[in-house]
Design an enzyme around this catalytic site. Structure first.
Site, PDB file in Angstrom:
ATOM      1  N   GLY A  30     -19.742  -2.685   2.884  1.00 33.36           N
ATOM      2  CA  GLY A  30     -18.770  -1.976   3.719  1.00 33.36           C
ATOM      3  C   GLY A  30     -19.354  -1.628   5.075  1.00 33.36           C
ATOM      4  O   GLY A  30     -20.551  -1.377   5.189  1.00 33.36           O
ATOM      5  N   GLY A  48     -26.272  -2.486  -3.108  1.00 31.81           N
ATOM      6  CA  GLY A  48     -25.894  -3.841  -3.526  1.00 31.81           C
ATOM      7  C   GLY A  48     -26.505  -4.886  -2.606  1.00 31.81           C
ATOM      8  O   GLY A  48     -27.088  -5.889  -3.063  1.00 31.81           O
ATOM      9  N   ASP A  63     -21.703   7.061   2.323  1.00 29.88           N
ATOM     10  CA  ASP A  63     -21.744   7.999   1.189  1.00 29.88           C
ATOM     11  C   ASP A  63     -23.027   8.839   1.159  1.00 29.88           C
ATOM     12  O   ASP A  63     -23.093   9.841   0.463  1.00 29.88           O
ATOM     13  CB  ASP A  63     -21.642   7.233  -0.143  1.00 29.88           C
ATOM     14  CG  ASP A  63     -20.260   6.626  -0.351  1.00 29.88           C
ATOM     15  OD1 ASP A  63     -19.398   6.776   0.527  1.00 29.88           O
ATOM     16  OD2 ASP A  63     -20.048   5.987  -1.400  1.00 29.88           O
ATOM     17  N   ARG A  89     -18.373   7.544  -3.693  1.00 26.84           N
ATOM     18  CA  ARG A  89     -18.250   6.792  -4.949  1.00 26.84           C
ATOM     19  C   ARG A  89     -19.043   7.477  -6.069  1.00 26.84           C
ATOM     20  O   ARG A  89     -18.484   7.806  -7.102  1.00 26.84           O
ATOM     21  CB  ARG A  89     -18.792   5.390  -4.674  1.00 26.84           C
ATOM     22  CG  ARG A  89     -18.667   4.402  -5.757  1.00 26.84           C
ATOM     23  CD  ARG A  89     -18.884   3.022  -5.210  1.00 26.84           C
ATOM     24  NE  ARG A  89     -17.618   2.446  -4.787  1.00 26.84           N
ATOM     25  CZ  ARG A  89     -16.781   1.801  -5.602  1.00 26.84           C
ATOM     26  NH1 ARG A  89     -17.071   1.658  -6.864  1.00 26.84           N
ATOM     27  NH2 ARG A  89     -15.657   1.305  -5.146  1.00 26.84           N
TER      28      ARG A  89
HETATM   29  O1  F6P Z   1     -19.661   2.761  -0.444  1.00 29.18           O
HETATM   30  C1  F6P Z   1     -19.018   3.081   0.726  1.00 29.18           C
HETATM   31  C2  F6P Z   1     -17.524   3.159   0.511  1.00 29.18           C
HETATM   32  O2  F6P Z   1     -16.942   3.585   1.703  1.00 29.18           O
HETATM   33  C3  F6P Z   1     -17.102   4.043  -0.651  1.00 29.18           C
HETATM   34  O3  F6P Z   1     -17.096   5.386  -0.302  1.00 29.18           O
HETATM   35  C4  F6P Z   1     -15.755   3.463  -1.012  1.00 29.18           C
HETATM   36  O4  F6P Z   1     -15.486   3.629  -2.377  1.00 29.18           O
HETATM   37  C5  F6P Z   1     -15.920   2.032  -0.703  1.00 29.18           C
HETATM   38  O5  F6P Z   1     -16.977   1.895   0.208  1.00 29.18           O
HETATM   39  C6  F6P Z   1     -14.663   1.399  -0.145  1.00 29.18           C
HETATM   40  O6  F6P Z   1     -14.860   0.045  -0.015  1.00 29.18           O
HETATM   41  P1  F6P Z   1     -13.789  -0.967   0.567  1.00 29.18           P
HETATM   42  O7  F6P Z   1     -13.901  -0.928   2.067  1.00 29.18           O
HETATM   43  O8  F6P Z   1     -14.168  -2.269  -0.003  1.00 29.18           O
HETATM   44  O9  F6P Z   1     -12.420  -0.498   0.130  1.00 29.18           O
END
Ligand code: F6P
Length: 366
Positions: free
Chosen positions: A10, A118, A141, A185
């Site tokens: 992300g 990850g 986060d 998360r």
């Molecule tokens: O891990 C960072 C984060 O922003 C989390 O807080 C959230 O659950 C996730 O990424 C959202 O990811 P995406 O942009 O794939 O919806």
């Protein structure tokens, strides 16, 4: 020397600052920087379809002030290692081989991987096939054990805080409960700091199990004291009765969290009879310009990554410890999550000023 940089997973505010910092420090040493597009996918370049560009200080001038990433990013592609909740996948051998071929063809002596746990795990797999990787930890986060703070986190907190100021005025007008869903998360840092700063009455985070009964009790006590509006901030990863609310089924990649604010909103209105609305802040927390702290941290991370390359510290990631940039093995950095300690001074102070965490530990009402 030629080096590469990519950001994966992300996005978050401050990524461009890292790129600008790395390009500036590399260029000062006379090195050439290849910026790969769309995370690790850029490593699958071929001479017919190159997915990188040369980054220069001129082409990166003042990108530190901008949100997103000029290189683009991907979190569900050929390199996905996360599956569902906590599951792991292997990267295909041909994908690893093609990545190695690109690094060799471009003559890269190092590759900077800017990403969360990850992405750093993917970096480790690339390292195992001989690629010289240096890591930069990234996540809004703020849940990586390696570093005191990740860039982008304080920008996200500032978004939550500002939005709470707005939501409070409308909640006051209508005498409503407003349930606000923040990102987070595994860790409740964004909800916690955003909620304290924005004057939340209740903060619900993954680290402190809450019950509906305790939240209702706090709502009713606060109402009884004459307060018109009630603000509840909840992390997307907070569980209710041990259950995590998700938006989709487990597909390729990590499951999408969300829905706890909507769930709580319905429950609270039904139980208390108080009109309740919810607001999911979602990606407003990830987008936009980074605040000054995140710009400075970002450029420092980028510059420090170049130091690590110069010192030959491959397999290490940069980290902020108090006021210093340091380094540590990537393996160690991704091993532990940085979670909120429910017994910490910060939680105690929040309780003392009347904030409830929806559990039995609330300060007694006078
Ligand atoms: O891990 C960072 C984060 O922003 C989390 O807080 C959230 O659950 C996730 O990424 C959202 O990811 P995406 O942009 O794939 O919806």
């Amino acid at each position: 020397m030629n080096i590469g940089i990519l950001n994966a997973g992300g996005d978050c505010p401050g990524l461009n600052a890292v790129i600008e910092g790395a390009v500036g420090a590399a260029s000062a040493r006379g090195w050439t920087v290849y910026g790969f597009y769309d995370g690790f996918e850029g490593l699958l370049s071929t001479p017919e379809n190159e997915r990188w560009r040369i980054l220069t200080p001129e082409s990166c001038l003042n990108i530190r002030s901008t949100g997103g990433t000029i290189l683009g990013t991907v979190n569900k592609g050929n390199f996905t290692v996360k599956s569902g909740v906590g599951g792991r996948m292997q990267i295909a051998d041909d994908v690893l081989a093609r990545s190695k071929a690109t690094v060799e063809r471009l003559g890269l002596s190092a590759l900077i991987v800017v990403g969360g746990d990850g992405s750093q795990t993917i970096g480790q797999e690339l390292r195992q096939i001989g690629l010289p990787i240096v890591g930069v930890p990234k996540t809004i986060d703020n849940d990586l054990g390696a570093t005191d703070y990740t860039f982008g986190f304080w920008t996200a907190v500032s978004v939550v805080s500002k939005q709470l100021d707005r939501l409070r005025t409308t909640a006051y007008s209508h005498q409503r409960i407003m349930v606000v869903e923040a990102m987070g998360r595994h860790a409740g840092w964004i909800a916690l700091y955003g909620g304290i700063s924005g004057g939340a009455d209740v903060i619900l985070i993954p680290e402190i199990p809450f019950t509906l009964e305790d939240v209702v009790r706090k709502v009713e006590l606060t109402k009884a004291l004459g307060q018109r509006e009630i603000i509840i901030v909840v992390s997307e990863g907070a569980t209710i009765g041990g259950k995590l609310l998700t938006l989709d089924e487990e597909t390729k990649g990590e499951v999408r969290l969300g829905g706890i604010a909507a769930f709580l909103s319905t429950k609270l209105e039904t139980i208390t009879g108080i009109e309740t609305r919810y607001c999911v802040l979602g990606h407003t927390q990830r987008g936009g310009s980074p605040i000054p702290f995140d710009r400075v941290l970002g450029v420092r991370c980028g510059a420090k990554a170049i130091d690590l390359i110069e010192e030959g510290k491959f397999g290490e990631t940069v980290a902020l410890h108090r006021t210093d940039m340091v380094s540590m093995p990537i393996e160690e950095a991704v091993r532990t999550l940085h979670l909120v300690d429910s017994k910490s001074q910060l939680i105690e102070a929040a309780r003392e000023i009347g904030i409830s965490f929806g559990d039995a530990g609330d300060a007694p009402e006078s």
